[in-house]
Design a protein around this motif. Structure first.
Motif: not given
Lengths: 208, 593
Positions: B221-223, B352-357, B449-450
């Motif tokens: 999760i640490m993006w 949104w990838g980061g926000r969903v995480v 995360f990726l």
């Protein structure tokens, strides 16, 4: 970490250091810089916390080493007294100080107990050490048994020679173990008696 | 009395007892599965196969061809298979409760692949900010001191801890600059975080499975990418160690000494971490999660001492800023959210990838906290440490980064509570239904995360040719030079940085840059003719153009048009052209200016 593992790790470290020194000097210097700046200054201090876990000790060792490197670097930078030699000397001094058993030196009673424990261990080690007499006897009699078995007229006679020798070996081993156990017991009892006399009695005297 | 008792004197027994935060965690762990050697054999083979597949999938990859999704655009089906294998291997390790060495093998393999790949593939340091930090180390190496009066990078000279330490390490390693250290910093900091977080989690629970599942969730999760060559990456690890020291039930004298040392170094190295540390330590003490009323005083004292005695020129004006931002959480949070640029579908996916995480991990963490509370234990310490970074939003906007920093400090405890939600209620075992649930969670979190971690690599990657162009300017310019840059997104200020006054075209107000774009030759001729500067250069590079396009900081193709105009003008000449970076100077002899 067990003693054998520690020795193995130290040997591997030395081997790696030699390998690096003999093959590629710049890489060796990087490896030594990483060790002296990011591992060694905090290693002794981290061990003093006695976490009993290699991962925890390593985490603390690295973090304390980083702190030491930062503290030394910052002090030199803000005081306009930058010197690589003195910086490394400071890191080395912190690293060495971490390995000084300060508590042991300060605590004489603790030191006495540890020395006594070491003495008991030494005495126990002495019990098992018969100067190689057991191994010598084993080798000699084994050769004799081989010769006697070869000379035996019948298979049952050869088998009996071997069975006798085996019983002899077992008997001697049992005697050895019994002697060792008795010596250990005596050493432990002597230690307990000494500890009671020198520490527990002293404490009860102080209380009274 | 047995001889074993002699071999471990009572004084050498471990003094720390993990805090039992829930009744589940008090239970001793189940005996480790005595499976056949084949299980362990396969769990050694799997990460190795994954690493081999991953390396194979990148054999022909060219980072110059990265698209809008950054490094993800270079992924192939084999890369995905490798990642899936590694995830399966990690979860099977947890399911079968294998020894920690196998868990660590899987985790280290994952970290090496994720954080080591850019270093190997690019061969150059990522992120433009890393180069600024390399520049400060370069300054210390050249001058053997710091100078808080330099107008550029003043904050770094006021909190020089990280840079001075890096300079000492660089010089001890016999290197001319900190490029090599910076290249491998993301991997090194993540490996350090692995060790430090394990130490923290072991202070919260004795359940090995919970510890390692928390670690796994943390690293997927640490993006936020705070693991590059920067003071905050170091300060974060130090912050975690301070927390780890305090959540042990007993604080011994060596631990207290370590706490003081770490706090002092944090105070000399970073600005926001001491704030967070003070909030966390004060809360732990007030809510009686740790003994020692004097601990917050130590943190506050060290922070104030450094700020007021060593960095007064920066601290006092900074206090005014903090006071002006205090109690404005919406404004402070908006600063971060406004930074998210969504100009096309790829960027939308990345954001949104980061926000969903964040949303999913936080939801899971709340479930974990609720379950702990229902079990009459409440992972109070973890829940507290998860919630506290939210207080940062009340205090400061931190240049539009406060939400990132708040997530960074909360993430370890979000991961811990999320892991607790993935394990059975009684904390024993890791049955198939929990395994499947955790696999599903991984399947959602890992792509998110990726996306966010790798999604901006197009503008974080710099070619060696680009570096050569910047190095040429840095080496040839005299002190007091002017450097006009297309954008700040390039490997800037890494050598002789104090020689320049920097002007980024895309940082100028529209009334300044719009006339310049209409007439680049005339506008830049005016700027470069300023007699206050000894030399004057225009530098336009490949990633400046990419960043200006992606961030819409300049009209489409603006920097390319400026470059074309300067190349065709007799008033300018190309002083250096590396292919990916071009340096212009005025054609007139310097003496005429």
């Amino acid at each position: 970490m067990r003693r054998r593992a520690r020795v193995l790790a130290a040997l591997l470290g030395v081997l790696l250091a030699v390998l690096l020194l003999t093959t590629n000097l710049p890489a060796a210097r990087v490896a030594f810089a990483l060790a002296i700046c990011l591992l060694l200054p905090g290693l002794g201090w981290a061990r003093k916390m006695r976490y009993g876990d290699l991962g925890d000790t390593l985490a603390l060792a690295i973090v304390l080493s980083i702190c030491t490197t930062v503290a030394v670097g910052t002090t030199m930078a803000i005081s306009d007294a930058w010197s690589l030699r003195w910086g490394l000397a400071a890191l080395g001094a912190v690293a060495l100080a971490g390995f000084v058993p300060a508590r042991l030196i300060a605590d004489r009673t603790g030191a006495a107990v540890r020395l006594r424990i070491a003495a008991v261990r030494l005495r126990m080690a002495g019990v098992a050490d018969d100067g190689g007499a057991w191994a010598e006897w084993y080798r000699e009699t084994q050769q004799q048994v081989k010769v006697r078995r070869a000379r035996a007229a019948t298979p049952s006679e050869a088998s009996a020679v071997w069975v006798d020798w085996y019983a002899d070996v077992e008997r001697r081993a049992e005697e050895h173990r019994a002697r060792e156990a008795a010596a250990k017991q005596a050493a432990v009892e002597a230690w307990i008696a000494w500890y009671q006399q020198t520490h527990l009695l002293k404490r009860s005297d102080r209380r009274s | 009395m047995s001889t074993e008792m002699l071999s471990v004197p009572a004084t050498e027994m471990p003094t720390t007892t993990p805090e039992a935060t829930t009744t589940l965690e008090i239970l001793p762990p189940l005996p480790r599965r005595r499976g056949s050697w084949r299980i362990e054999y396969w769990l050694i083979i799997l990460p190795m196969v994954a690493a081999a597949l991953w390396s194979f999938s990148f054999r022909n990859a060219d980072p110059r061809t990265m698209g809008g999704l950054g490094l993800l655009s270079l992924f192939t089906p084999v890369t995905v298979v490798a990642l899936a294998l590694l995830s399966v291997s990690m979860l099977l390790c947890l399911h079968w409760n294998v020894p920690e060495r196998l868990l660590s093998l899987n985790m280290v393999t994952y970290l090496v692949l994720i954080h080591g790949t850019p270093a190997v593939l690019y061969g150059t340091v990522r992120y433009p900010w890393s180069y600024k930090h390399i520049g400060i180390v370069d300054y210390i190496l050249r001058n053997h001191s710091v100078d808080p009066s330099i107008p550029v990078g003043t904050v770094y000279h006021n909190w020089p801890g990280f840079f001075a330490g890096s300079a000492l390490l660089t010089e001890a390693a016999g290197r001319p600059n900190a490029m090599g250290i910076a290249l491998w910093s993301p991997l090194a900091f993540n490996l350090l975080n692995l060790l430090v977080l394990r130490y923290v989690f072991r202070g919260l629970t004795r359940n090995t499975r919970l510890v390692w599942l928390s670690l796994w969730i943390f690293f997927i999760i640490m993006w936020v990418g705070q693991d590059y060559f920067a003071p905050q990456a170091m300060a974060f690890a130090l912050y975690l160690v301070c927390i780890g020291l305090l959540i042990r039930r007993k604080i011994t004298r060596p631990m207290l000494a370590a706490f003081v040392a770490v706090v002092s170094v944090v105070a000399a190295s970073h600005q926001i971490t001491p704030m967070m540390l003070f909030i966390a330590v004060a809360a732990l003490v007030v809510l009686r999660r740790t003994p020692g009323w004097y601990l917050p005083i130590i943190v506050a004292g060290a922070t104030a001492a450094w700020g007021l005695l060593a960095a007064p020129g920066y601290t006092i004006p900074g206090l005014r800023d903090i006071i002006s931002e205090l109690g404005k959480p919406v404004t402070n949070a908006s600063e971060t959210l406004d930074k998210a640029i969504v100009a096309n579908e790829s960027q939308l996916l990345v954001v949104w990838g980061g926000r969903v995480v964040v949303l999913l991990a936080t939801a899971l963490a709340l479930i974990g906290a609720w379950r702990s509370w229902r079990a009459r234990g409440l992972g109070m310490t973890a829940a507290l440490l998860m919630a506290l970074p939210g207080a940062l939003v009340l205090i400061t906007g931190f240049g539009g980064e406060v939400l990132f920093r708040a997530f960074l400090f909360a993430a370890p405890f979000i991961a811990f509570l999320a892991a607790a939600a993935c394990l059975p209620k009684d904390g024993r075992g890791f049955p198939v239904k929990n395994l499947v649930f955790t696999a599903l969670v991984t399947a959602v979190l890992l792509p998110g995360f990726l996306l966010d971690y790798y999604g901006k690599e197009q503008q974080n990657y710099f070619t060696p040719a680009e570096l050569r162009a910047v190095d040429w300017v840095d080496t040839h310019a005299r002190p007091g030079s002017l450097l006009v840059e297309g954008s700040r997104n390039y490997p800037n200020q890494f050598h002789n940085y104090e020689r320049f006054t920097y002007v980024a075209i895309d940082w100028e107000p529209p009334e300044s840059y719009l006339p310049l774009l209409d007439d680049p030759v005339g506008g830049l001729e005016d700027w470069l003719s300023d007699p206050r500067y000894s030399d004057a250069y225009v530098l336009i590079t490949r990633t400046q153009k990419i960043a200006a396009e992606n961030e819409h900081s300049l009209p489409t193709g603006a920097l390319s048009r400026v470059e074309t105009a300067l190349r065709s003008s007799p008033k300018f000449r190309v002083a250096y052209d590396s292919g990916d970076g071009v340096v212009f100077v005025l054609s007139e002899p310097e003496g005429d200016r």
